[in-house]
Design an enzyme around this catalytic site. Structure first.
Site, PDB file in Angstrom:
ATOM      1  N   HIS A  87       0.830  -1.198   0.000  1.00  0.00           N
ATOM      2  CA  HIS A  87       0.000   0.000   0.000  1.00  0.00           C
ATOM      3  C   HIS A  87       0.866   1.249   0.000  1.00  0.00           C
ATOM      4  O   HIS A  87       0.590   2.217  -0.712  1.00  0.00           O
ATOM      5  CB  HIS A  87      -0.904   0.027   1.239  1.00  0.00           C
ATOM      6  CG  HIS A  87      -1.705  -1.229   1.429  1.00  0.00           C
ATOM      7  ND1 HIS A  87      -2.269  -1.564   2.634  1.00  0.00           N
ATOM      8  CD2 HIS A  87      -2.039  -2.219   0.571  1.00  0.00           C
ATOM      9  CE1 HIS A  87      -2.913  -2.716   2.515  1.00  0.00           C
ATOM     10  NE2 HIS A  87      -2.776  -3.128   1.275  1.00  0.00           N
TER      11      HIS A  87
ATOM     12  N   CYS B 224       1.366  -1.104 -19.767  1.00  0.00           N
ATOM     13  CA  CYS B 224       1.313  -0.335 -18.526  1.00  0.00           C
ATOM     14  C   CYS B 224       2.221  -1.005 -17.501  1.00  0.00           C
ATOM     15  O   CYS B 224       2.156  -2.211 -17.303  1.00  0.00           O
ATOM     16  CB  CYS B 224      -0.127  -0.291 -18.009  1.00  0.00           C
ATOM     17  SG  CYS B 224      -0.287   0.479 -16.400  1.00  0.00           S
TER      18      CYS B 224
END
Length: 750
Positions: free
Chosen positions: A367, A680
């Site tokens: 995160h 990507c």
């Protein structure tokens, strides 16, 4: 020589009492250390006491001795793991033997004159998992030191560690240099690229124990019991307040309560107080033991529990010392955040004020890494010992490209680092001059360059970077920073603001990509042996369709008649994409029935992150509106190399001929079916890799905003036809990677 079975008893409280007297004396560091070794030898009834301290990360130095030859002090050195002293240091565990020469690993140091001593007791001098040195006692008799004697020496080693931290042994030479003053190079791994200079801001300020030795044990018992009771009440309150939260949070707090009520934990601390330590020092001794064990343990569950105990010890220390998180220190104007780990919500609270982040733990997909990338803040992970070495306000230079941090750098490093930052600034100015120009190669091939995003704070980069749109908007961050599921109305409002900020440029919203290392705090965690290959992304969405429907409805309402582009992550087979499209059709039908405005156009695509999808039926390529190659995951699955594993992830090159051949096969299938295709991932933002991706036919790349300038600059200077020929030649010649040939070509550009 017979082994002694009944040694004279050692009184640790008496020994610590004498130590307190030495600490109070106004004497030089070497003198104080010499006095202490003599004192310990007397109290332990041993002929020898020696203190070995680290002069660098790998080398121990004999810094003081009573009993060995005086001329060997500061001359005798050994590497970590060398001899019995080195083994104690490496393992962080005691060695107690009546016959040292017969022990495996024993190494004779002739310059010390230790050949006449048989017994050996060595204990680590360590503080909060940081290895500072080794304390040794030796006798001529073959003596097995009793358990209470070993405990007493470990207590003394704890006090020596605290004294070293407080600067009690400062003297000449590297081993006796003042702590937290020398330049330190901290090596870690790249979490987010970039370079920054600033000053340390500790996320959890260090607790300093200034009174390691107790004057009144009964008072220390009472202080400990009062603090533990306050801790228990606090944990109970946290539990009560978290009853409506997720199971994972409750499990952690239940573990806290278990430790806070542990009789064994309390008993060990009380025993150390009985041996003469203060309450704070007793807690920190337990904490140091837990951290040392944490470094040895491989079992994930046990490591988590030891981490819980470590955190609980920190809370108890703050209660005992009164040193809370608010220390009164002012955050520097250029803060570099230092922490063991940090959650996404806490990191977002700091926002863009941070110059860089350095973590002892973390991962490239954590995160914190996601938020750091979104905020374009350099991040280093796996930076061992940084929280124990750094002090608030220390000068620090962070090189995210290399994964290193220079703490308290010397003038030479400062000059070189500032030159690097200046060169980057000059390059950024150059990139600004081509911001409005297309990324068109010398042979006329134009590549669309989009940016990745995940926060509203990213959107201003659309203009400043020259990005043509958002090729990937990560929607999971809004789920990760909350303690409960966000409401549909909240998500819809956020997505609408994203589309507003994009001002008509295309935004590709990737639906919720959780699982693997991105676990929601309010969802039940799944203990999977390999979460990257487990229940994640589209698999979660299809198994919990309520969450997917809610998010799709929020996206449709946010569009409010504007164009909308949605991409499903981690699709491994055609049926998963079809099932996800069915959910979108249901959401469209519901919005139509409610009379809500539908998007003026709707593109629905998939992320190609698994090799299996590259071999899907032709019908899949005909049906899907667009594909985006998720390079980070696809690469790790293609090479079977976990990208969280530093030992293997760097072994495999994106410019490996076999990987480029595989990617080219995807390009050809998409060209045949007329399917729009983009790439990507981190490699899209690396200029050399981007040029090769464009050479094999990829005409759209999505990357972090800061990479668009460098990639565009290089694309405008190359002939992609030449690069393609180099790739083909490398394949025909059986080369493993095209990198050497391409780099040589780029080096010779004007």
């Amino acid at each position: 020589m017979s082994e002694q079975q009944n040694p004279i008893k050692t009184d640790s409280r008496q020994m610590l009492g004498r130590l307190r007297g030495v600490m109070a004396e106004d004497s030089a560091g070497q003198t104080r250390l010499d006095t202490i070794t003599k004192l310990i030898a007397e109290e332990m009834h041993s002929e020898v006491c020696s203190v070995y301290l680290f002069r660098d990360e790998e080398t121990l130095e004999l810094c003081a001795t009573e009993g060995l030859k005086a001329e060997s002090v500061h001359q005798t050195r050994m590497k970590m793991g060398e001899g019995l002293v080195g083994l104690v240091a490496r393992k962080g565990q005691r060695i107690n033997t009546p016959d040292a020469p017969s022990e495996r690993g024993f190494r004779f140091m002739p310059e010390t004159g230790e050949e006449i001593y048989s017994s050996f007791l060595g204990v680590p001098i360590q503080r909060l998992g940081e290895k500072l040195g080794v304390l040794v006692v030796q006798t001529k008799d073959a003596r097995q030191f009793a358990e209470e004697e070993v405990d007493a020496l470990e207590v003394v080693a704890m006090v020596l560690a605290e004294m070293a931290e407080l600067g009690a042994f400062i003297g000449e030479g590297a081993a006796l240099s003042a702590r937290h003053t020398q330049p330190v190079l901290v090596r870690g791994a790249t979490g987010q690229e970039g370079a920054a200079e600033g000053h340390v801001w500790l996320h959890e300020p260090r607790v300093v124990v200034t009174n390691p030795i107790a004057e009144d044990p009964h008072r220390e018992f009472e202080r400990l019991r009062e603090a533990v009771e306050e801790l228990r009440v606090g944990v109970d309150k946290m539990l009560a307040g978290a009853r409506g939260g997720g199971k994972e949070q409750l499990d952690v707090l239940e573990a806290y309560r278990m430790f806070a009520n542990s009789k064994g934990w309390m008993s060990r601390m009380e025993q150390d107080i009985g041996r003469g330590l203060s309450a704070e020092a007793a807690v920190e001794k337990e904490q140091s033991t837990a951290r040392a064990r944490m470094q040895q343990v491989t079992d994930a569950y046990l490591r988590e529990r030891l981490h819980d105990l470590d955190d609980l010890s920190n809370r108890l220390l703050r209660i005992l010392t009164g040193q809370g998180l608010e220390t009164g220190a002012e955050m520097p104007p250029d803060p570099v955040l230092i922490a063991r780990n940090i959650g996404p919500a806490e990191l977002l609270d700091y926002g863009r004020s941070l110059k860089a982040i350095v973590l002892e733990e973390g991962s490239v997909g954590s995160h914190a890494a996601i938020v750091a990338r979104a905020l374009a803040i350099p991040l280093i992970i796996h930076a061992s010992r940084i929280t124990t070495e750094a002090l608030n306000g220390d000068h620090i230079m962070v090189d995210g490209d290399q994964g290193v941090a220079h703490l308290r750098p010397d003038d030479t490093v400062v000059a070189a680092f500032r030159d690097k930052i200046a060169m980057q600034a000059q390059a950024q100015e150059r990139y600004t001059s081509i911001r409005e120009k297309p990324a068109t190669s010398l042979d006329g091939q134009t590549i669309a360059l989009a940016m990745n995003a995940g926060l509203m704070a990213d959107l201003p980069s659309l203009d400043s970077s020259g990005a043509e749109g958002v090729g990937l908007f990560r929607t999971e961050l809004q789920f990760l920073v909350r303690n409960q599921m966000p409401r549909r109305s909240e998500l819809s409002a956020l997505y609408a603001r994203v589309l507003d900020a994009a001002q008509g440029k295309r935004v590709v919203f990737r639906t919720l990509d959780i699982g693997s290392d991105k676990v929601l705090p309010y969802m039940k965690p799944n203990d999977e042996p390999n979460p990257a290959l487990g229940w994640r992304a589209i698999r979660v969405g299809l198994d919990k369709p309520g969450i997917m429907r809610m998010q799709l409805q929020a996206l449709l309402r946010a569009a409010n008649g504007r164009p909308l582009t949605v991409m499903f992550p981690f699709v491994a087979q055609f049926e998963e994409y079809r099932a996800a499209r069915v959910e979108m059709d249901k959401a469209l039908a519901r919005e139509r029935a409610l009379g809500h405005a539908l998007p003026s156009s709707l593109e629905i695509g998939a992320m190609l992150e698994t090799p299996s999808l590259a071999f899907a039926p032709d019908k899949f390529f005909d049906e899907v509106d667009f594909l985006s190659i998720g390079g980070n995951d696809l690469k790790q699955f293609f090479f079977a190399a976990d990208r969280e594993n530093e030992r293997v992830r760097r072994r495999y090159d994106t410019l490996n001929v076999s990987f480029l051949t595989f990617l080219e096969g995807i390009v050809k299938r998409c060209n045949t079916s007329g399917t729009a295709l983009s790439f990507c991932g981190e490699d899209a933002g690396r200029p050399v890799e981007a040029v090769c991706l464009a050479a094999i036919g990829l005409r759209s790349l999505s990357m972090r905003p800061a990479s668009i300038g460098p990639v565009k600059s290089l694309l405008r200077r190359v002939d992609l036809g030449v690069v393609k020929a180099l790739i083909e030649a490398a394949a025909q010649e059986g080369q493993q990677s095209v990198r050497p040939a391409v780099v040589e070509y780029l080096r010779n550009l004007n």
